[in-house]
Design an enzyme around this catalytic site. Structure first.
Site, PDB file in Angstrom:
ATOM      1  N   SER A  50     -10.556   1.259   3.958  1.00 15.32           N
ATOM      2  CA  SER A  50      -9.776   1.000   5.175  1.00 15.32           C
ATOM      3  C   SER A  50      -9.103   2.286   5.625  1.00 15.32           C
ATOM      4  CB  SER A  50      -8.681  -0.027   4.899  1.00 15.32           C
ATOM      5  OG  SER A  50      -9.247  -1.168   4.311  1.00 15.32           O
ATOM      6  N   ARG A  80       0.821  -1.222   0.000  1.00 13.82           N
ATOM      7  CA  ARG A  80       0.000   0.000   0.000  1.00 13.82           C
ATOM      8  C   ARG A  80       0.854   1.272   0.000  1.00 13.82           C
ATOM      9  NH1 ARG A  80      -2.869  -3.806  -0.696  1.00 13.82           N
ATOM     10  NH2 ARG A  80      -4.776  -4.344   0.449  1.00 13.82           N
ATOM     11  N   GLU A 123      -3.906   4.766   6.340  1.00 10.74           N
ATOM     12  CA  GLU A 123      -3.719   4.538   4.895  1.00 10.74           C
ATOM     13  C   GLU A 123      -4.283   5.729   4.127  1.00 10.74           C
ATOM     14  OE1 GLU A 123      -4.861   0.614   3.158  1.00 10.74           O
ATOM     15  OE2 GLU A 123      -6.078   1.817   1.797  1.00 10.74           O
TER      16      GLU A 123
HETATM   17  P1  FAD Z   1      -7.809  10.170  -4.321  1.00 13.46           P
HETATM   18  O1  FAD Z   1      -8.505   9.825  -3.067  1.00 13.46           O
HETATM   19  O2  FAD Z   1      -8.334  11.297  -5.124  1.00 13.46           O
HETATM   20  O3  FAD Z   1      -6.272  10.442  -4.013  1.00 13.46           O
HETATM   21  C1  FAD Z   1      -5.535   9.548  -3.226  1.00 13.46           C
HETATM   22  C2  FAD Z   1      -4.096  10.039  -3.163  1.00 13.46           C
HETATM   23  O4  FAD Z   1      -3.495   9.945  -4.460  1.00 13.46           O
HETATM   24  C3  FAD Z   1      -3.973  11.515  -2.768  1.00 13.46           C
HETATM   25  O5  FAD Z   1      -2.794  11.685  -2.005  1.00 13.46           O
HETATM   26  C4  FAD Z   1      -3.841  12.248  -4.109  1.00 13.46           C
HETATM   27  O6  FAD Z   1      -3.110  13.446  -3.972  1.00 13.46           O
HETATM   28  C5  FAD Z   1      -3.084  11.220  -4.938  1.00 13.46           C
HETATM   29  N1  FAD Z   1      -3.427  11.250  -6.365  1.00 13.46           N
HETATM   30  C6  FAD Z   1      -4.657  11.050  -6.906  1.00 13.46           C
HETATM   31  N2  FAD Z   1      -4.573  11.083  -8.250  1.00 13.46           N
HETATM   32  C7  FAD Z   1      -3.275  11.323  -8.556  1.00 13.46           C
HETATM   33  C8  FAD Z   1      -2.548  11.478  -9.778  1.00 13.46           C
HETATM   34  N3  FAD Z   1      -3.142  11.377 -10.977  1.00 13.46           N
HETATM   35  N4  FAD Z   1      -1.212  11.726  -9.710  1.00 13.46           N
HETATM   36  C9  FAD Z   1      -0.571  11.810  -8.510  1.00 13.46           C
HETATM   37  N5  FAD Z   1      -1.208  11.680  -7.317  1.00 13.46           N
HETATM   38  C10 FAD Z   1      -2.535  11.432  -7.353  1.00 13.46           C
HETATM   39  N6  FAD Z   1      -7.833   0.746  -1.833  1.00 13.46           N
HETATM   40  C11 FAD Z   1      -7.172  -0.406  -2.081  1.00 13.46           C
HETATM   41  O7  FAD Z   1      -5.952  -0.391  -2.273  1.00 13.46           O
HETATM   42  N7  FAD Z   1      -7.827  -1.600  -2.115  1.00 13.46           N
HETATM   43  C12 FAD Z   1      -9.159  -1.702  -1.932  1.00 13.46           C
HETATM   44  O8  FAD Z   1      -9.714  -2.800  -1.997  1.00 13.46           O
HETATM   45  C13 FAD Z   1      -9.896  -0.503  -1.649  1.00 13.46           C
HETATM   46  N8  FAD Z   1     -11.211  -0.555  -1.398  1.00 13.46           N
HETATM   47  C14 FAD Z   1     -11.891   0.593  -1.118  1.00 13.46           C
HETATM   48  C15 FAD Z   1     -13.266   0.519  -0.862  1.00 13.46           C
HETATM   49  C16 FAD Z   1     -13.989   1.669  -0.590  1.00 13.46           C
HETATM   50  C17 FAD Z   1     -15.462   1.570  -0.299  1.00 13.46           C
HETATM   51  C18 FAD Z   1     -13.341   2.923  -0.591  1.00 13.46           C
HETATM   52  C19 FAD Z   1     -14.128   4.177  -0.359  1.00 13.46           C
HETATM   53  C20 FAD Z   1     -11.984   3.012  -0.826  1.00 13.46           C
HETATM   54  C21 FAD Z   1     -11.235   1.848  -1.100  1.00 13.46           C
HETATM   55  N9  FAD Z   1      -9.855   1.881  -1.344  1.00 13.46           N
HETATM   56  C22 FAD Z   1      -9.178   0.718  -1.619  1.00 13.46           C
HETATM   57  C23 FAD Z   1      -9.131   3.152  -1.307  1.00 13.46           C
HETATM   58  C24 FAD Z   1      -9.190   3.932  -2.666  1.00 13.46           C
HETATM   59  O9  FAD Z   1     -10.290   3.522  -3.420  1.00 13.46           O
HETATM   60  C25 FAD Z   1      -7.921   3.734  -3.496  1.00 13.46           C
HETATM   61  O10 FAD Z   1      -6.793   4.125  -2.778  1.00 13.46           O
HETATM   62  C26 FAD Z   1      -7.974   4.514  -4.830  1.00 13.46           C
HETATM   63  O11 FAD Z   1      -6.875   4.179  -5.629  1.00 13.46           O
HETATM   64  C27 FAD Z   1      -8.014   6.025  -4.635  1.00 13.46           C
HETATM   65  O12 FAD Z   1      -8.289   6.613  -5.883  1.00 13.46           O
HETATM   66  P2  FAD Z   1      -8.808   8.083  -6.012  1.00 13.46           P
HETATM   67  O13 FAD Z   1      -8.763   8.460  -7.465  1.00 13.46           O
HETATM   68  O14 FAD Z   1     -10.104   8.250  -5.352  1.00 13.46           O
HETATM   69  O15 FAD Z   1      -7.671   8.862  -5.243  1.00 13.46           O
HETATM   70  P1  NAP Z   2     -10.901 -10.094   4.558  1.00 15.26           P
HETATM   71  O1  NAP Z   2     -11.021 -10.971   3.355  1.00 15.26           O
HETATM   72  O2  NAP Z   2     -11.933 -10.189   5.629  1.00 15.26           O
HETATM   73  O3  NAP Z   2      -9.460 -10.245   5.211  1.00 15.26           O
HETATM   74  C1  NAP Z   2      -9.078  -9.473   6.366  1.00 15.26           C
HETATM   75  C2  NAP Z   2      -7.619  -9.082   6.224  1.00 15.26           C
HETATM   76  O4  NAP Z   2      -6.855 -10.265   6.184  1.00 15.26           O
HETATM   77  C3  NAP Z   2      -7.381  -8.333   4.933  1.00 15.26           C
HETATM   78  O5  NAP Z   2      -6.986  -7.050   5.279  1.00 15.26           O
HETATM   79  C4  NAP Z   2      -6.326  -9.126   4.182  1.00 15.26           C
HETATM   80  O6  NAP Z   2      -5.131  -8.371   3.970  1.00 15.26           O
HETATM   81  C5  NAP Z   2      -5.947 -10.261   5.099  1.00 15.26           C
HETATM   82  N1  NAP Z   2      -6.050 -11.542   4.371  1.00 15.26           N
HETATM   83  C6  NAP Z   2      -7.174 -12.280   4.124  1.00 15.26           C
HETATM   84  N2  NAP Z   2      -6.846 -13.428   3.483  1.00 15.26           N
HETATM   85  C7  NAP Z   2      -5.508 -13.406   3.310  1.00 15.26           C
HETATM   86  C8  NAP Z   2      -4.574 -14.296   2.710  1.00 15.26           C
HETATM   87  N3  NAP Z   2      -4.973 -15.456   2.172  1.00 15.26           N
HETATM   88  N4  NAP Z   2      -3.265 -13.948   2.704  1.00 15.26           N
HETATM   89  C9  NAP Z   2      -2.853 -12.793   3.240  1.00 15.26           C
HETATM   90  N5  NAP Z   2      -3.693 -11.902   3.824  1.00 15.26           N
HETATM   91  C10 NAP Z   2      -4.997 -12.205   3.870  1.00 15.26           C
HETATM   92  O7  NAP Z   2     -10.800  -8.570   4.101  1.00 15.26           O
HETATM   93  P2  NAP Z   2     -11.900  -7.570   3.600  1.00 15.26           P
HETATM   94  O8  NAP Z   2     -11.948  -6.440   4.528  1.00 15.26           O
HETATM   95  O9  NAP Z   2     -13.160  -8.275   3.224  1.00 15.26           O
HETATM   96  O10 NAP Z   2     -11.211  -7.046   2.276  1.00 15.26           O
HETATM   97  C11 NAP Z   2     -11.021  -7.906   1.184  1.00 15.26           C
HETATM   98  C12 NAP Z   2      -9.919  -7.384   0.299  1.00 15.26           C
HETATM   99  O11 NAP Z   2     -10.258  -6.092  -0.191  1.00 15.26           O
HETATM  100  C13 NAP Z   2      -8.596  -7.245   1.033  1.00 15.26           C
HETATM  101  O12 NAP Z   2      -7.555  -7.596   0.167  1.00 15.26           O
HETATM  102  C14 NAP Z   2      -8.523  -5.773   1.384  1.00 15.26           C
HETATM  103  O13 NAP Z   2      -7.208  -5.266   1.402  1.00 15.26           O
HETATM  104  C15 NAP Z   2      -9.295  -5.140   0.224  1.00 15.26           C
HETATM  105  N6  NAP Z   2      -9.960  -3.902   0.694  1.00 15.26           N
HETATM  106  C16 NAP Z   2      -9.176  -2.807   0.855  1.00 15.26           C
HETATM  107  C17 NAP Z   2      -9.730  -1.619   1.265  1.00 15.26           C
HETATM  108  C18 NAP Z   2      -8.890  -0.363   1.359  1.00 15.26           C
HETATM  109  O14 NAP Z   2      -9.436   0.717   1.499  1.00 15.26           O
HETATM  110  N7  NAP Z   2      -7.584  -0.477   1.289  1.00 15.26           N
HETATM  111  C19 NAP Z   2     -11.090  -1.536   1.562  1.00 15.26           C
HETATM  112  C20 NAP Z   2     -11.829  -2.705   1.439  1.00 15.26           C
HETATM  113  C21 NAP Z   2     -11.264  -3.887   1.001  1.00 15.26           C
HETATM  114  P3  NAP Z   2      -4.901  -7.355   2.740  1.00 15.26           P
HETATM  115  O15 NAP Z   2      -5.689  -6.139   3.110  1.00 15.26           O
HETATM  116  O16 NAP Z   2      -3.440  -7.154   2.754  1.00 15.26           O
HETATM  117  O17 NAP Z   2      -5.394  -8.007   1.493  1.00 15.26           O
END
Ligand code: FAD
Ligand code: NAP
Length: 338
Positions: A238, A164, A334
């Protein structure tokens, strides 16, 4: 066109009522070149904005310039029998891009279905879900250096992708505007089904020989059932990263809490589920005013309506403090705080 006092309420998924002192939507490199010569660009602080799904604005007024990325285009650069090289503009919606690739039969991004936001932000934190990270399909990206006005190409090594994170979240934060991202996708992909509930969901859907469309559908179903929809309940996914700790520290944690959830990494470390830590510290479903911890997923902080950015942040800091006191583990946000 540069606007003054622009509302960002539709541009952040926490649904915060925030105003930007200055705002400009960028559709190509020329806009950025022009903007660099503007007095506002020179004098004001600035931030880059995609879909606002990973941002928390502390105040209801952002005293600076918001640069919104809105360029479009998804093109095939080259292909052979096995792979396809695709270039996507930073302003494209990530979910639209994934759906387009899945429908075309190009594999690699199906586990990343339904992550909100735009293509340009995906490298920023090396987005990941269900065992796949952006870096697994990444080829290169092109970015505009706001300091020099030059276009710069970054390959995978240059980006220093980690869990991340990338250079764009650390040393180059707010310096490079990512303009396009290039991917290498597979025409005969190997599916990744081992993670989370994917296999179970495919079974529930009656799918026995899954393809990438089935995986994308399964991931979509799981996400819709577990995660709050920001259109209904403001959130940024998250709030904290899963902390990575030494195996010995995790062994001690397991002795005290046998139900502790952790996943061993390749080396000497274990990734601990931050959601488990927060839930175990008693925060799941808690609400303070309009800021809260989601009832199904303790890692997601929510805005029930009128919470301010500071209220959400102060709840996050209380959670951080209480997890530190209970487990000795520091949770790192994050979400990007502005
Ligand atoms: P923004 O929120 O607009 O920006 C995020 C950051 O990136 C800021 O610091 C901004 O300055 C920078 N940025 C944005 N665009 C650019 C650009 N073009 N160039 C340089 N910098 C830039 N994330 C995960 O990794 N995995 C998930 O499964 C996941 N699930 C999510 C579920 C939900 C319901 C929500 C609300 C969020 C989730 N996220 C997840 C977080 C988010 O969706 C991601 O991080 C996504 O990539 C953010 O994109 P954005 O365009 O909205 O970025
Ligand atoms: P989940 O499946 O309930 O799992 C809980 C946590 O355990 C996750 O954070 C995941 O880590 C870890 N995990 C589960 N299975 C794993 C495996 N086989 N090996 C290693 N790590 C494992 O999680 P969830 O909340 O429903 O989310 C599902 C996926 O969507 C995850 O990958 C999560 O990262 C992603 N997600 C991300 C965001 C965000 O905003 N970043 C929001 C929602 C969902 P990891 O997070 O490292 O995968």
């Amino acid at each position: 066109m540069l606007s003054r006092n622009f509302s960002l309420s539709k541009h952040n998924t926490f649904g915060l009522d925030v105003m930007a002192a200055y705002f400009m939507a960028i559709t190509d490199t020329r806009d950025l070149k022009k903007l660099r010569n503007d007095r506002i660009f020179i004098e004001e602080k600035r931030m880059i904005l995609g879909g606002g799904s990973n941002c928390l604005f502390l105040d209801d007024y952002y005293e600076g310039l918001v640069i919104l990325i809105e360029n479009k285009g998804i093109n095939i650069v080259s292909e052979d029998n096995d792979t396809v090289h695709i270039s996507a503009a930073a302003g494209e919606d990530w979910t639209f891009f994934v759906e387009k690739m899945v429908n075309a039969g190009y594999g690699g991004v199906e586990n990343l279905s339904r992550i909100p936001g735009k293509v340009g932000a995906a490298p920023m934190q090396n987005i990941g879900a269900y065992g796949v990270e952006l870096k697994d399909v990444f080829y290169s990206l092109q970015a505009f250096d706001l300091n020099t006005g030059e276009l710069v190409n970054f390959d995978c090594n240059d980006c220093e992708f980690g869990y991340r994170t990338s250079v764009f979240k650390t040393i180059y934060k707010d310096r490079f505007v990512i303009l396009s991202v290039d991917f290498v996708l597979q025409k005969n992909p190997l599916l990744k089904l081992e993670y989370g509930a994917i296999k179970q969901k495919l079974e529930d859907l009656g799918v026995h020989k899954p393809n990438i469309k089935d995986v994308s559908r399964a991931v979509t179903h799981i996400r819709e059932s577990k995660l709050p929809d920001p259109k209904i309940l403001g959130n940024a996914g998250s709030f904290f990263k899963n902390p990575v700790i030494h195996n010995l520290v995790f062994d001690d944690l397991k002795k005290e809490f046998p139900d502790a959830v952790g996943f061993s990494n390749n080396h000497n470390t274990t990734k601990v589920a931050a959601g488990w830590l927060i839930e175990k510290a008693g925060w799941k479903g808690c609400r303070k005013g309009d800021a809260g911890v989601h009832k199904n997923q303790a890692l997601v902080l929510v805005n029930y309506g009128k919470a301010t950015g500071r209220e959400i942040y102060s709840l996050a800091m209380e959670i951080q403090q209480s997890v530190k006191e209970k487990f000795g583990i520091l949770l790192e946000p994050e979400v990007n705080v502005f």
